[in-house]
Design a protein around this motif. Structure first.
Motif, PDB file in Angstrom:
ATOM      1  N   THR A 149       0.830  -1.211   0.000  1.00 54.15           N
ATOM      2  CA  THR A 149       0.000   0.000   0.000  1.00 54.15           C
ATOM      3  C   THR A 149       0.863   1.259   0.000  1.00 54.15           C
ATOM      4  O   THR A 149       0.606   2.210  -0.750  1.00 54.15           O
ATOM      5  CB  THR A 149      -0.961   0.022   1.210  1.00 54.15           C
ATOM      6  OG1 THR A 149      -0.308  -0.540   2.349  1.00 54.15           O
ATOM      7  CG2 THR A 149      -2.201  -0.784   0.921  1.00 54.15           C
ATOM      8  N   GLY A 151       3.879   1.583  -1.131  1.00 60.25           N
ATOM      9  CA  GLY A 151       4.496   1.721  -2.448  1.00 60.25           C
ATOM     10  C   GLY A 151       3.524   2.288  -3.464  1.00 60.25           C
ATOM     11  O   GLY A 151       3.840   3.244  -4.187  1.00 60.25           O
ATOM     12  N   GLY A 152       2.335   1.722  -3.509  1.00 63.45           N
ATOM     13  CA  GLY A 152       1.349   2.177  -4.489  1.00 63.45           C
ATOM     14  C   GLY A 152       0.989   3.630  -4.297  1.00 63.45           C
ATOM     15  O   GLY A 152       0.995   4.436  -5.246  1.00 63.45           O
ATOM     16  N   ILE A 153       0.683   3.973  -3.059  1.00 67.12           N
ATOM     17  CA  ILE A 153       0.239   5.336  -2.798  1.00 67.12           C
ATOM     18  C   ILE A 153       1.389   6.336  -2.972  1.00 67.12           C
ATOM     19  O   ILE A 153       1.229   7.383  -3.608  1.00 67.12           O
ATOM     20  CB  ILE A 153      -0.385   5.445  -1.387  1.00 67.12           C
ATOM     21  CG1 ILE A 153      -1.694   4.643  -1.359  1.00 67.12           C
ATOM     22  CG2 ILE A 153      -0.647   6.901  -1.017  1.00 67.12           C
ATOM     23  CD1 ILE A 153      -2.288   4.427   0.006  1.00 67.12           C
ATOM     24  N   GLU A 155       4.160   6.141  -4.763  1.00 72.79           N
ATOM     25  CA  GLU A 155       4.496   6.322  -6.170  1.00 72.79           C
ATOM     26  C   GLU A 155       3.479   7.227  -6.861  1.00 72.79           C
ATOM     27  O   GLU A 155       3.838   8.070  -7.683  1.00 72.79           O
ATOM     28  CB  GLU A 155       4.551   4.946  -6.864  1.00 72.79           C
ATOM     29  CG  GLU A 155       5.149   4.954  -8.245  1.00 72.79           C
ATOM     30  CD  GLU A 155       6.660   5.151  -8.246  1.00 72.79           C
ATOM     31  OE1 GLU A 155       7.270   5.109  -7.159  1.00 72.79           O
ATOM     32  OE2 GLU A 155       7.236   5.356  -9.331  1.00 72.79           O
ATOM     33  N   SER A 156       2.207   7.074  -6.509  1.00 73.25           N
ATOM     34  CA  SER A 156       1.165   7.901  -7.115  1.00 73.25           C
ATOM     35  C   SER A 156       1.365   9.377  -6.778  1.00 73.25           C
ATOM     36  O   SER A 156       1.249  10.249  -7.641  1.00 73.25           O
ATOM     37  CB  SER A 156      -0.214   7.445  -6.632  1.00 73.25           C
ATOM     38  OG  SER A 156      -0.417   6.081  -6.971  1.00 73.25           O
ATOM     39  N   ILE A 158       4.153  10.894  -5.702  1.00 74.46           N
ATOM     40  CA  ILE A 158       5.404  11.421  -6.246  1.00 74.46           C
ATOM     41  C   ILE A 158       5.225  11.776  -7.722  1.00 74.46           C
ATOM     42  O   ILE A 158       5.706  12.812  -8.190  1.00 74.46           O
ATOM     43  CB  ILE A 158       6.540  10.372  -6.100  1.00 74.46           C
ATOM     44  CG1 ILE A 158       6.859  10.100  -4.635  1.00 74.46           C
ATOM     45  CG2 ILE A 158       7.795  10.822  -6.854  1.00 74.46           C
ATOM     46  CD1 ILE A 158       7.579  11.198  -3.905  1.00 74.46           C
ATOM     47  N   ASN A 159       4.522  10.924  -8.438  1.00 77.60           N
ATOM     48  CA  ASN A 159       4.354  11.147  -9.873  1.00 77.60           C
ATOM     49  C   ASN A 159       3.303  12.191 -10.207  1.00 77.60           C
ATOM     50  O   ASN A 159       3.263  12.691 -11.318  1.00 77.60           O
ATOM     51  CB  ASN A 159       4.008   9.828 -10.572  1.00 77.60           C
ATOM     52  CG  ASN A 159       5.247   9.023 -10.883  1.00 77.60           C
ATOM     53  OD1 ASN A 159       5.945   9.294 -11.842  1.00 77.60           O
ATOM     54  ND2 ASN A 159       5.545   8.056 -10.024  1.00 77.60           N
ATOM     55  N   LYS A 160       2.429  12.461  -9.253  1.00 76.13           N
ATOM     56  CA  LYS A 160       1.373  13.435  -9.535  1.00 76.13           C
ATOM     57  C   LYS A 160       1.219  14.374  -8.366  1.00 76.13           C
ATOM     58  O   LYS A 160       0.264  14.268  -7.579  1.00 76.13           O
ATOM     59  CB  LYS A 160       0.059  12.694  -9.810  1.00 76.13           C
ATOM     60  CG  LYS A 160      -0.533  13.067 -11.159  1.00 76.13           C
ATOM     61  CD  LYS A 160      -1.929  12.529 -11.331  1.00 76.13           C
ATOM     62  CE  LYS A 160      -2.531  13.082 -12.606  1.00 76.13           C
ATOM     63  NZ  LYS A 160      -3.904  12.600 -12.835  1.00 76.13           N
ATOM     64  N   SER A 170      -9.785   7.929  -4.972  1.00 75.78           N
ATOM     65  CA  SER A 170      -9.711   6.750  -5.835  1.00 75.78           C
ATOM     66  C   SER A 170      -8.500   5.894  -5.483  1.00 75.78           C
ATOM     67  O   SER A 170      -8.583   4.661  -5.403  1.00 75.78           O
ATOM     68  CB  SER A 170      -9.592   7.162  -7.300  1.00 75.78           C
ATOM     69  OG  SER A 170     -10.668   7.992  -7.658  1.00 75.78           O
ATOM     70  N   ILE A 171      -7.388   6.554  -5.273  1.00 77.54           N
ATOM     71  CA  ILE A 171      -6.145   5.809  -5.005  1.00 77.54           C
ATOM     72  C   ILE A 171      -6.217   5.092  -3.671  1.00 77.54           C
ATOM     73  O   ILE A 171      -5.835   3.929  -3.549  1.00 77.54           O
ATOM     74  CB  ILE A 171      -4.942   6.772  -5.062  1.00 77.54           C
ATOM     75  CG1 ILE A 171      -4.635   7.085  -6.532  1.00 77.54           C
ATOM     76  CG2 ILE A 171      -3.717   6.169  -4.395  1.00 77.54           C
ATOM     77  CD1 ILE A 171      -3.823   8.329  -6.729  1.00 77.54           C
TER      78      ILE A 171
ATOM     79  N   ILE B 147       0.722   3.377 -12.397  1.00 70.70           N
ATOM     80  CA  ILE B 147       1.655   3.874 -11.383  1.00 70.70           C
ATOM     81  C   ILE B 147       1.395   3.198 -10.047  1.00 70.70           C
ATOM     82  O   ILE B 147       2.321   2.775  -9.363  1.00 70.70           O
ATOM     83  CB  ILE B 147       1.544   5.416 -11.252  1.00 70.70           C
ATOM     84  CG1 ILE B 147       2.199   6.083 -12.461  1.00 70.70           C
ATOM     85  CG2 ILE B 147       2.204   5.904  -9.964  1.00 70.70           C
ATOM     86  CD1 ILE B 147       2.000   7.580 -12.530  1.00 70.70           C
ATOM     87  N   PHE B 148       0.133   3.085  -9.700  1.00 71.76           N
ATOM     88  CA  PHE B 148      -0.189   2.472  -8.415  1.00 71.76           C
ATOM     89  C   PHE B 148       0.311   1.029  -8.352  1.00 71.76           C
ATOM     90  O   PHE B 148       1.002   0.638  -7.405  1.00 71.76           O
ATOM     91  CB  PHE B 148      -1.703   2.502  -8.159  1.00 71.76           C
ATOM     92  CG  PHE B 148      -2.072   1.985  -6.808  1.00 71.76           C
ATOM     93  CD1 PHE B 148      -2.144   2.833  -5.710  1.00 71.76           C
ATOM     94  CD2 PHE B 148      -2.316   0.628  -6.611  1.00 71.76           C
ATOM     95  CE1 PHE B 148      -2.462   2.341  -4.448  1.00 71.76           C
ATOM     96  CE2 PHE B 148      -2.621   0.134  -5.346  1.00 71.76           C
ATOM     97  CZ  PHE B 148      -2.696   0.991  -4.264  1.00 71.76           C
ATOM     98  N   GLY B 151       4.127   0.923  -8.293  1.00 76.55           N
ATOM     99  CA  GLY B 151       4.643   1.330  -6.990  1.00 76.55           C
ATOM    100  C   GLY B 151       4.508   0.220  -5.970  1.00 76.55           C
ATOM    101  O   GLY B 151       5.473  -0.118  -5.272  1.00 76.55           O
ATOM    102  N   GLY B 152       3.321  -0.347  -5.888  1.00 77.26           N
ATOM    103  CA  GLY B 152       3.086  -1.397  -4.894  1.00 77.26           C
ATOM    104  C   GLY B 152       4.002  -2.588  -5.102  1.00 77.26           C
ATOM    105  O   GLY B 152       4.639  -3.083  -4.157  1.00 77.26           O
ATOM    106  N   GLU B 155       7.967  -1.662  -4.721  1.00 77.79           N
ATOM    107  CA  GLU B 155       8.338  -1.493  -3.317  1.00 77.79           C
ATOM    108  C   GLU B 155       8.422  -2.845  -2.619  1.00 77.79           C
ATOM    109  O   GLU B 155       9.318  -3.080  -1.801  1.00 77.79           O
ATOM    110  CB  GLU B 155       7.303  -0.589  -2.619  1.00 77.79           C
ATOM    111  CG  GLU B 155       7.704  -0.123  -1.242  1.00 77.79           C
ATOM    112  CD  GLU B 155       8.811   0.936  -1.257  1.00 77.79           C
ATOM    113  OE1 GLU B 155       9.161   1.418  -2.350  1.00 77.79           O
ATOM    114  OE2 GLU B 155       9.332   1.254  -0.172  1.00 77.79           O
TER     115      GLU B 155
END
Lengths: 181, 181, 181, 181
Positions: A149, A151-153, A155-156, A158-160, A170-171, B147-148, B151-152, B155
């Motif tokens: 979680t 990592g996913g969040i 990365e989102s 950082i990229n946006k 949504s994320i 991206i999500f 990232g997940g 990581e």
DNA sequence: GATGAATGAGAGTTCATTCAT
DNA sequence: AATGAATGAACTCTCATTCAT
């Protein structure tokens, strides 16, 4: 006027925008409006400055998250609240968040700093474990769940960096879907 | 014996294990068993070496992923296949994967390199979009979804380099749950 | 044109005339007509440069002394010959002699350097011991005798670099009178 | 509690044990239990501190020597008395003696300090000259004689700080033998 | 008089890059 | 093409000195 704060703020800005290598102590001094020597009254070395800043930001992040935690609320609600707080922090403190990302998995961050920081996550672990006990979160290793979680969040974000409310929601829901059983 | 390959391999190993800063051109030359000057016949500068290595690895990663892609298979199956390939790559080429992680979001990687690399993702985009058209993947911006998941999963691999088959599957399924509608 | 020699020569001149502290590596490079980095190809650090120069000069001094030693000659004759050679060296190589004086009893000179150098004196010890066996030199600890003569003669040379033949002879005879029984 | 004394004592100890370069003003302040600024109320600069300490010690040394001088006693007796006093001083005040040795022939000691100190030797010169007039001391330049004896004895003390009574006597007698006609 | 935080010139050292061989 | 000695700009860090308190 707190000099230590100024130095940390200057270093943060320059490290994130130009990279650590390209940021000399001289430059930090200029940005912080102080002499080079002054910085060495507060931080023994550049590496120690980097580490202290890392620990300080990470601590602030988790403090923010945990402060508002209602441990009696339903797990999903806590999960969303925590991640909303985290994303809020990431957006309001974009430089800080980028800094954490920059120096994670980096040899610059000492074992000691890693240790100090590793304890901060405990309250978050608690949420996931409660969810697992209630059977509403996947029965996987908690750290695995958190890392995914995070990592996913991360990365989102950082990229946006100019992400909007709707996208944030949504994320976080994607993250929830990922871990819910 | 390909000299260029040797240099890249040496640089990769040293950058990942010691950090880029701690890796001088002299050291790379020593590891690659060639003189300093020789490296400058293949790469104009250290930065260019870093960038070429980055693009090369990323290209290799996506080539591996896409090679085995069956665009006629069901979306979920494609999704899982792609990510399995990616994780396989990350595990079999751990240094390479760490390298990508090290230099992502870094000012060392030039705009040009970013661009070259950004195109590689197209076939993966296609999978997500097909899923969206079929209504089995969330109706969110495709890049956001990718991206999500990236990232997940990334990581997770970085934090657990000795991950096992079972865990890999779990993580990819988490990623699927995150994006499926 | 030997670069290493140039660097040592430049360092010698500057250390003796200005003191070690006042002699920066930059200045040595300028005097030696080479870049700063070049010096570090020959000497790992300033301290190592200092030590190598010390050992080199001391070795040269003793080599000069011992070369012309006739171990069959009478003790007094050997004594005078040795010290004449030493004084000759001190006068012809005044900078070198001052350098030895400067760094003796100094924490800059490492234990290792001291050791290397300490062996050089053996042939001189032999002369004194022979004299003691023959009953023409005082029956005191040989090192004590050598240190006294060295001190007396060295101090004389250092304080009077433009000393003449006659004075040299007088001083060496003083040294002989001091140790003879 | 005399602050000036404390500072000089602290400086002496640190200079001798660690070398001048390795002794910062901050460290002296710490050892002397006073602030950095305080030292600058007593000594305009580090160099001046070094010089004043040098002159003070040398003055103390000669004062001690001369105090006990019986100018009516026979020359040899005076000679021995003077040098015994000097050696006594060197042993009882080992740090002080090492300090004098450290900074002699050093660009740190200013011309002015050298001058102040050079006058102190007059009474000792007198002994040698008296000896020369009486024909019991070699008819050489007095300064030459003094320098030789000083060099021999000083070097002996510096190299053997734990010297015993018997050895001291031997060395002073060596010095006498050196100068006597 | 006493203090020590602040300063920045200057130290030793590193290292990407060049170029003669 | 291959080499590595030579280079010097730029780095981190130190420390004598200043000055507001």
């Amino acid at each position: 006027m707190n000099k230590r704060e100024n130095i940390l703020k200057a270093a943060l800005k320059l490290f994130v925008t130009q990279g650590e290598q390209a940021t000399s102590m001289k430059l930090i001094g200029k940005e912080a409006k102080c002499g080079i020597g002054t910085m060495y009254n507060y931080f023994c070395s550049k590496d120690i400055l980097i580490n202290e800043l890392f620990v300080e930001i990470k601590t602030k992040l988790f403090k923010t998250i945990i402060e508002s935690l209602d441990t009696n609320a339903p797990v999903k609600q806590q999960f969303i609240a925590v991640w909303l707080k985290a994303v809020d922090f990431a957006i309001s403190n974009h430089l800080e968040y980028r800094y954490l990302d920059m120096f994670s998995h980096t040899p610059k961050i000492s074992k000691q700093s890693e240790e100090k920081v590793s304890k901060l996550i405990y309250p978050v672990i608690e949420i996931y474990e409660k969810g697992k006990r209630e059977g509403i979160i996947k029965d996987l290793d908690t750290i695995t769940l958190i890392i995914f979680t995070t990592g996913g969040i991360t990365e989102s974000i950082i990229n946006k960096p100019d992400i909007n409310e709707q996208e944030i929601k949504s994320i976080i829901l994607m993250a929830w879907d990922a871990v819910k059983s």
